[in-house]
Design a protein around this motif. Structure first.
Motif, short mmCIF file in Angstrom:
data_model
loop_
_atom_site.label_atom_id
_atom_site.label_comp_id
_atom_site.label_asym_id
_atom_site.label_seq_id
_atom_site.Cartn_x
_atom_site.Cartn_y
_atom_site.Cartn_z
N ARG A 13 2.24 31.50 11.04
CA ARG A 13 2.54 31.14 12.43
C ARG A 13 1.54 30.10 12.93
NH1 ARG A 13 2.03 35.74 16.24
NH2 ARG A 13 -0.01 34.80 16.64
N VAL A 14 0.30 30.23 12.53
CA VAL A 14 -0.71 29.25 12.95
C VAL A 14 -0.40 27.86 12.38
CG1 VAL A 14 -3.13 28.60 12.56
CG2 VAL A 14 -2.56 30.91 13.35
N ILE A 15 0.07 27.81 11.15
CA ILE A 15 0.34 26.52 10.51
C ILE A 15 1.65 25.91 11.02
CG2 ILE A 15 0.86 25.39 8.30
CD1 ILE A 15 -1.12 27.36 7.00
N GLU A 16 2.65 26.75 11.26
CA GLU A 16 3.99 26.23 11.59
C GLU A 16 4.26 26.12 13.09
OE1 GLU A 16 6.85 26.26 9.04
OE2 GLU A 16 5.39 26.41 7.41
N GLY A 17 3.52 26.87 13.89
CA GLY A 17 3.84 26.94 15.32
C GLY A 17 3.34 25.74 16.09
N GLY A 18 4.18 25.16 16.92
CA GLY A 18 3.79 23.98 17.68
C GLY A 18 3.42 24.29 19.12
N GLU A 19 3.11 23.22 19.84
CA GLU A 19 2.97 23.22 21.30
C GLU A 19 1.69 23.83 21.85
OE1 GLU A 19 6.58 22.76 23.74
OE2 GLU A 19 7.29 24.40 22.47
N ASP A 20 0.70 24.11 20.98
CA ASP A 20 -0.56 24.61 21.54
C ASP A 20 -1.43 23.50 22.11
OD1 ASP A 20 -0.90 27.56 21.19
OD2 ASP A 20 -0.30 27.00 19.15
N HIS A 21 -1.28 22.29 21.57
CA HIS A 21 -2.09 21.15 22.03
C HIS A 21 -3.58 21.39 21.84
CE1 HIS A 21 1.55 19.24 23.34
NE2 HIS A 21 1.92 20.41 23.79
N ALA A 22 -3.92 22.12 20.78
CA ALA A 22 -5.31 22.19 20.35
C ALA A 22 -5.75 20.81 19.85
CB ALA A 22 -5.45 23.22 19.23
N LEU A 23 -7.06 20.61 19.76
CA LEU A 23 -7.60 19.36 19.20
C LEU A 23 -8.02 19.61 17.76
CD1 LEU A 23 -9.74 18.14 22.22
CD2 LEU A 23 -7.53 17.24 21.46
N LEU A 24 -7.41 18.85 16.85
CA LEU A 24 -7.76 18.88 15.43
C LEU A 24 -8.68 17.69 15.17
CD1 LEU A 24 -7.20 19.79 12.43
CD2 LEU A 24 -5.27 18.18 12.47
N ALA A 25 -9.87 17.96 14.63
CA ALA A 25 -10.83 16.87 14.44
C ALA A 25 -11.58 17.06 13.13
CB ALA A 25 -11.81 16.80 15.61
N THR A 26 -12.13 15.98 12.63
CA THR A 26 -12.97 16.04 11.44
C THR A 26 -14.35 15.49 11.78
OG1 THR A 26 -12.16 13.87 10.71
CG2 THR A 26 -11.01 15.81 9.86
N PHE A 27 -15.36 16.13 11.16
CA PHE A 27 -16.76 15.78 11.45
C PHE A 27 -17.54 15.77 10.15
CE2 PHE A 27 -15.15 18.10 15.13
CZ PHE A 27 -15.58 17.34 16.20
N ALA A 28 -18.58 14.95 10.10
CA ALA A 28 -19.56 15.11 9.01
C ALA A 28 -20.07 16.55 9.07
CB ALA A 28 -20.69 14.11 9.19
N ALA A 29 -20.44 17.09 7.90
CA ALA A 29 -20.65 18.53 7.80
C ALA A 29 -21.70 19.07 8.75
CB ALA A 29 -21.02 18.88 6.36
N ASP A 30 -22.64 18.23 9.18
CA ASP A 30 -23.77 18.77 9.94
C ASP A 30 -23.67 18.56 11.44
OD1 ASP A 30 -23.85 16.07 9.63
OD2 ASP A 30 -26.01 15.93 9.30
N VAL A 31 -22.51 18.10 11.97
CA VAL A 31 -22.47 17.73 13.39
C VAL A 31 -21.39 18.45 14.20
CG1 VAL A 31 -23.43 15.43 12.95
CG2 VAL A 31 -20.95 15.74 13.01
N LEU A 32 -20.89 19.58 13.72
CA LEU A 32 -19.82 20.26 14.45
C LEU A 32 -20.29 20.64 15.86
CD1 LEU A 32 -16.97 21.11 13.44
CD2 LEU A 32 -17.88 23.42 13.24
N PRO A 33 -19.65 20.11 16.91
CA PRO A 33 -20.15 20.37 18.26
C PRO A 33 -19.65 21.73 18.79
CG PRO A 33 -18.28 18.89 18.36
CD PRO A 33 -18.51 19.18 16.90
N PRO A 34 -20.29 22.25 19.82
CA PRO A 34 -19.84 23.50 20.44
C PRO A 34 -18.38 23.37 20.87
CG PRO A 34 -21.89 22.72 21.44
CD PRO A 34 -21.42 21.64 20.52
N GLY A 35 -17.63 24.45 20.71
CA GLY A 35 -16.23 24.46 21.10
C GLY A 35 -15.29 24.24 19.93
#
Lengths: 331, 331
Positions: B270-292
């Motif tokens: 359900r997490v992979i197939e379900g739409g409409e949440d409008h979460a933010l998908l982002a990629t970061f260098a391994a050491d900089v994941l920000p809060p949230g």
């Protein structure tokens, strides 16, 4: 990849395939730093502000598919939004297009619509193009366009700046689009009132131009910036008829506008009441009327009425109100 | 002035009267130099560019009036567009709203829609508000919103910047809006399949939150700028499902995305197939994941497949395509 019929419907293609076909036709905006394909576009605004406006065409109230091609619709949706940007004294830079359409819409129709958007930009506002958009399924074909523009360091020209003593002037046509609409309603409907395609052989002199003004208007977009540079004190797009829009300008400015009937041609009523020409109505100090604008009246002190013709209060309806005038004929 | 019933339809009022009622409720955008009421708005863009996106909600495909109030619709139309601006790393500054609606729409519905637009902006993107719009008559209630935003001097974060070795991360919910939609379709339709209003007493634990996520989503708009400041290499709004949108990011970046099933909770499908949440998908260098943001996978070299789960190619449909999944139930 699936195989498709030569002209599939949009319901037969994925959203991605439709977007690729559109993107191949929309051109590129000079100011686009990020164009179509990401979550949003990024448009350069070197002068520190952006002009933004939105206007929608809905099948039924705003157009009939028997009268308008996809190309016509794309052209008109671009033109009417470009005119609103021009009316602020700005140069259009980018369009965003929200297109909602029935699943049985042909892809060729959408492709021609994209052609119309691009060619209207190329003809009326070179450098401007579609930078983003959205596709949705809808039972009602709907085209909502947002136009962005750049003031290039100038102040925006508002409706509220007209001053007594200013000359009232127009750039572009008045009453021609309304004549075109009358030709369509009067002569290109069947016995039940449903629209039928216009035939060139049934058109009299001047009527092809009137149909073009209605279906593919060419407002004088570049003259918006010209007016601003010349010092226009107020400006607006005449979309709902000169009478209604001149009243709006007079009300916003706290003045009256007195039109000169002789300057309005053979049929002043059609000129005052007819909408959709998207001419630019502007006011200027008496000595600065720029090329492309012709005088049609004077700004006077407000006594009682907002709109006068030859000094007499104008009593006509004075323009198009979609909530009053909507005609439910569809097709 | 005409007298009106306590809650007239929009067909009974002039466009000007409707606009006045809306304008009383839309608030004021901090960046607006010229707000509603002229041909176009003018929005300040001190950093020299503007982010612009448009997204449309259509009655039937995108919402049902038995399930969504006017307030819900205004809120959702704002939220989904704000999310697209946030996904570029920008701060939303202004909305333009094209509203096409049947003549029998109640003015109270439109007023509540304006409230929803304003309150979504106040809650999710303070300082942002409606700066302009357009009203049209249509047989199909349609809400096309354009959102503008400011990058505040940052570079836009595109979908195309993900690099092998980056951490894949999410801010916001996944699969919750899809659960809400399933509750509506499964339990709040009548015998003929037509939607009926949801009743609180028929909801189990967690379902009120799921309905809220579907009808009035609250994406983490402010975290878009946070991600950009932290150096996100790629970012997008998850509107069509994590699977489909992660594939799009992987394709745009020329990489693969390998999700960690344990990070996706009890129901990864359900997490992979379900739409409409409008979460933010982002990629970061391994050491900089920000809060949230929480890690849900890794970016890897592209071998064959764009999307993997625990190292295995993901074979599911992977998301929502309005041209494939549209359900023609209306009401």
């Amino acid at each position: 990849m699936r195989d498709h019929a030569p002209d599939p419907t949009i319901g037969e293609l994925s959203e991605g395939e439709i977007l690729r076909r559109i993107a191949a036709r929309t051109g590129r905006a000079v100011a686009a730093e990020v164009g179509p394909g990401d979550d949003a576009a990024v448009v350069g605004t070197p002068s520190g502000s952006v002009v933004a406006t939105t206007d929608t065409l809905v099948h039924g109230p705003d157009f009939r598919l028997a009268w308008s091609s996809g190309y016509d619709l794309g052209w008109k949706a671009a033109a009417v939004n470009l005119a609103d940007v021009a009316a602020m004294g700005a140069r259009p830079t980018a369009l965003l297009v929200a297109l909602a359409m029935p699943n049985d819409t042909r892809v060729s129709f959408v492709e021609r619509l994209a052609d119309g958007l691009r060619e209207a930009c190329d003809a009326l506002a070179p450098g401007c193009a579609v930078v983003g958009g959205d596709l949705t399924v809808s039972p009602t074909l709907t085209l909502a366009v947002t136009a962005l523009g750049d003031l290039e360091g100038r102040r925006a020209v508002l409706r509220s700046g007209a001053r007594p003593g200013d000359v009232v002037a127009i750039a572009g046509e008045l009453g021609v689009a309304a004549r075109g609409l009358a030709v369509l309603f009067d002569r290109f409907r069947d016995g039940a009132g449903a629209p039928v395609p216009p035939q060139a052989r049934r058109l009299a002199a001047g009527e092809p131009e009137a149909l073009a003004a209605q279906l593919r208007p060419s407002p004088p977009i570049g003259l918006g910036a010209v007016a601003a540079i010349a010092g226009a004190t107020a400006m607006m797009d005449v979309s709902d008829g000169l009478g209604l829009d001149a009243r709006r300008m007079a009300d916003a400015s706290g003045v009256a506008i007195d039109l000169d009937a002789r300057a309005l041609g053979d049929d002043p009523t059609r000129v005052i009441e007819g909408g959709e020409d998207h001419a630019l109505l502007a006011t200027f100090a008496a000595d600065v009327l720029p090329p492309g604008f012709r005088p049609i009246g004077l700004v006077t002190e407000r006594v009682e009425h907002a709109l006068l013709v030859d000094g007499v209060a104008y009593g006509g309806a004075g323009g198009w109100d979609p909530y009053r005038d909507w005609d439910a004929v569809s097709g």
